[in-house]
Design an enzyme around this catalytic site. Structure first.
Site, PDB file in Angstrom:
ATOM      1  N   HIS A  90     -42.771  41.541  -3.555  1.00 26.79           N
ATOM      2  CA  HIS A  90     -41.116  41.858  -3.677  1.00 26.79           C
ATOM      3  C   HIS A  90     -40.919  41.555  -5.377  1.00 26.79           C
ATOM      4  CE1 HIS A  90     -36.761  42.136  -3.641  1.00 26.79           C
ATOM      5  NE2 HIS A  90     -36.682  41.300  -4.282  1.00 26.79           N
ATOM      6  N   ASP A 169     -26.829  39.764   5.957  1.00 21.07           N
ATOM      7  CA  ASP A 169     -26.901  40.043   4.461  1.00 21.07           C
ATOM      8  C   ASP A 169     -26.128  40.988   4.129  1.00 21.07           C
ATOM      9  OD1 ASP A 169     -27.930  39.697   1.826  1.00 21.07           O
ATOM     10  OD2 ASP A 169     -28.782  41.462   1.990  1.00 21.07           O
ATOM     11  N   ARG A 176     -19.844  39.054  -1.431  1.00 20.29           N
ATOM     12  CA  ARG A 176     -20.224  38.464  -2.578  1.00 20.29           C
ATOM     13  C   ARG A 176     -19.962  39.380  -3.784  1.00 20.29           C
ATOM     14  NH1 ARG A 176     -26.048  37.735  -2.025  1.00 20.29           N
ATOM     15  NH2 ARG A 176     -26.076  36.817  -4.257  1.00 20.29           N
ATOM     16  N   SER A 191     -30.586  35.886   0.510  1.00 20.47           N
ATOM     17  CA  SER A 191     -30.382  37.410   0.650  1.00 20.47           C
ATOM     18  C   SER A 191     -31.704  38.197   0.597  1.00 20.47           C
ATOM     19  CB  SER A 191     -29.540  37.894  -0.485  1.00 20.47           C
ATOM     20  OG  SER A 191     -29.558  39.250  -0.644  1.00 20.47           O
ATOM     21  N   LYS A 195     -34.279  39.344   4.065  1.00 20.75           N
ATOM     22  CA  LYS A 195     -34.670  40.757   4.303  1.00 20.75           C
ATOM     23  C   LYS A 195     -36.474  40.925   4.268  1.00 20.75           C
ATOM     24  CE  LYS A 195     -31.885  41.953   1.235  1.00 20.75           C
ATOM     25  NZ  LYS A 195     -31.009  42.263   0.038  1.00 20.75           N
TER      26      LYS A 195
HETATM   27  N1  URA Z   1     -30.953  41.602  -4.463  1.00 22.38           N
HETATM   28  C1  URA Z   1     -30.676  41.100  -3.285  1.00 22.38           C
HETATM   29  O1  URA Z   1     -31.170  41.829  -2.133  1.00 22.38           O
HETATM   30  N2  URA Z   1     -29.854  40.214  -2.811  1.00 22.38           N
HETATM   31  C2  URA Z   1     -29.184  39.535  -3.999  1.00 22.38           C
HETATM   32  O2  URA Z   1     -28.320  38.764  -3.708  1.00 22.38           O
HETATM   33  C3  URA Z   1     -29.595  39.864  -5.388  1.00 22.38           C
HETATM   34  C4  URA Z   1     -30.496  40.851  -5.584  1.00 22.38           C
END
Ligand code: URA
Length: 447
Positions: A90, A169, A176, A191, A195
């Site tokens: 990632h 999320d 957010r 977050s 994922k």
């Molecule tokens: N990318 C994400 O998936 N979440 C965040 O909070 C910031 C960047």
């Protein structure tokens, strides 16, 4: 009858507890995440709690509990039917940051599985899904059974987040976004990790970018986030490593969706820009190492080089594109990928050396050409982009082209051109040194 376990908490108490610097238990965090996902906790209370987290932070245990609760708010893929380790990478996002398209087939070509769920461009940074969609016909929205079939057949598959993955999320991120609570390493960690872990991977390599084109401009912020993500992943039983890598200039020399696919194909053929090739080899080496396919990272790098040289990495990419509906004619002949024929050069105003590049501006230039999104609902033009000719440390003469804008008209290029002109710093003396590609590696070796 017992009351539901969740009713033992009052949201107001949990907000106060975090406001006053306390640490919430896993059950308390689980209650908040569940209530946010099913809508039983109103947004104003969740927003107050999020702001308390931004101001007070979280312990490692709280961060892991939040990640766990968000991960289990939706579907967690079960890939246990695959007969080898699952690994993924990632990136926190950058400009010309295209390594995923090389890494997934490269690592899969050696027998590991790479189930990659990727995102779209965010702000000035490009997104893997947008790049893949520049291949005519390529489908990123595969149903899970088809994702499984592609993985089984060629070892890797690259898709977008489904509605069912980490729904908490989606809700929390939207909140957010409008309450000034994106900028918390704890919330960012939960977050991203919720994922990524929903993919069912055994190991995850993080490419945490730092520099003028990264979200974390300061290295210490990148290191803090990387350590948090590595520790959180390990607490959740995953093999983790993070590379803190340079984003003070675009990675490679192509910025723009189809252009970046073209550059990745070059790397898969053993050619391409030196920095991009090198970063792909390093990240692949860590993926091999964490996935148990090599005993050391050095051996993993050697293996990555051999797989590219054998043609297997390219063949795997071609196979994945075919299975996901993409036109393999464009992979065999990348000149058939979408292209914009109008060219505008950005000349150097003086002789000397490139000493700095405002990398975020290069990303923004691509966005304003139409290669990225200014608003979520914008569509992306796969054909436009920027070809970077000069990078930090390069010598330039007056009038040399620093980069070429590929677009459809002079008018379209105007805004991007002035941004690019401003983004290059050219001085008489060369810079003391070129930025190191890899600033640091964070590996704690648990598991
Ligand atoms: N990318 C994400 O998936 N979440 C965040 O909070 C910031 C960047």
């Amino acid at each position: 009858m017992n009351p539901p376990a969740s009713s033992q908490f009052r949201v107001i108490d949990l907000i106060r507890k975090k406001r006053d610097g306390g640490a919430l238990s896993a059950a308390e965090i689980g209650y908040l995440v569940e209530g946010c996902t099913d809508g039983s906790i109103p947004d104003y209370q969740m927003a107050a709690w999020l702001m308390a987290v931004v101001l007070r932070g979280m312990t490692r245990e709280e961060t892991a509990s939040l990640t766990h609760a968000m991960l289990h708010s939706g579907e967690v893929l079960d890939l246990s039917f695959l007969p080898a380790k699952k690994v993924d990478k990632h990136s926190t996002g950058g400009v010309g940051d295209k390594t995923s398209l090389v890494l997934a087939p490269l690592v899969a070509a050696d027998g590991l599985y790479v189930p990659m769920i990727s995102g779209r461009g965010l702000g000035h940074t490009g997104g893997t899904l947008d790049k893949l969609e520049s291949i005519p016909g390529f489908r990123v929205a595969l149903p899970v059974p088809e994702f499984h079939r592609v993985l089984k057949a060629c070892g890797c598959s690259m898709i977008g987040q489904t509605e069912k993955v980490a729904p908490a999320d989606r809700k929390l991120y939207a909140l957010r976004d409008v309450t000034g609570t994106v900028e918390s390493p704890y919330l960012i960690c939960a977050s991203i990790m919720s994922k990524k872990l929903a993919e069912g991977t055994d190991a995850l390599v993080l490419d945490v970018k730092t520099g003028s084109g990264a979200f974390m401009k300061k290295e210490e912020d990148a290191v803090f986030l990387a350590e948090l993500m590595v520790e959180t992943g390990e607490l959740m039983g995953k093999q983790m490593a993070a590379l803190i890598t340079d984003m003070n200039q675009p990675l490679g020399c192509m910025v723009g969706n189809a252009l970046e696919v073209q550059e990745c194909i070059e790397v898969l053929h053993g050619r391409g820009s030196e920095d991009l090739r090198e970063l792909c080899l390093e990240l692949a080496a860590w993926m091999f190492f964490l996935g148990g396919a090599s005993k050391t990272v050095v051996e993993g790098k050697q293996r990555a080089q051999e797989i590219i040289a054998s043609g297997k990495a390219f063949a795997t990419f071609r196979h994945m594109v075919e299975l996901q509906g993409g036109d393999i004619g464009t992979i065999d002949d990348p000149t058939r990928l979408p292209t914009a024929d109008y060219r505008v050069e950005v000349p150097s105003p003086r002789a000397g050396y490139v000493t700095a590049i405002a990398c975020e501006q290069v990303g923004t230039a691509c966005v304003i050409l139409g290669g990225g999104r200014e608003r979520k609902e914008d569509s992306v033009d796969p054909a436009v982009g920027i070809v970077v000719h000069k990078k930090i440390g390069d010598k330039v003469s007056v009038g040399d082209s620093l980069c070429t804008i590929q677009c459809h008209s002079d008018a379209q290029a105007a805004g991007a051109k002035s941004l690019l002109e401003e983004s290059y710093e050219i001085a008489v003396a060369p810079p003391a040194q070129r930025p190191a590609l890899i600033h640091r590696v964070i590996y704690k070796g648990a598991h």
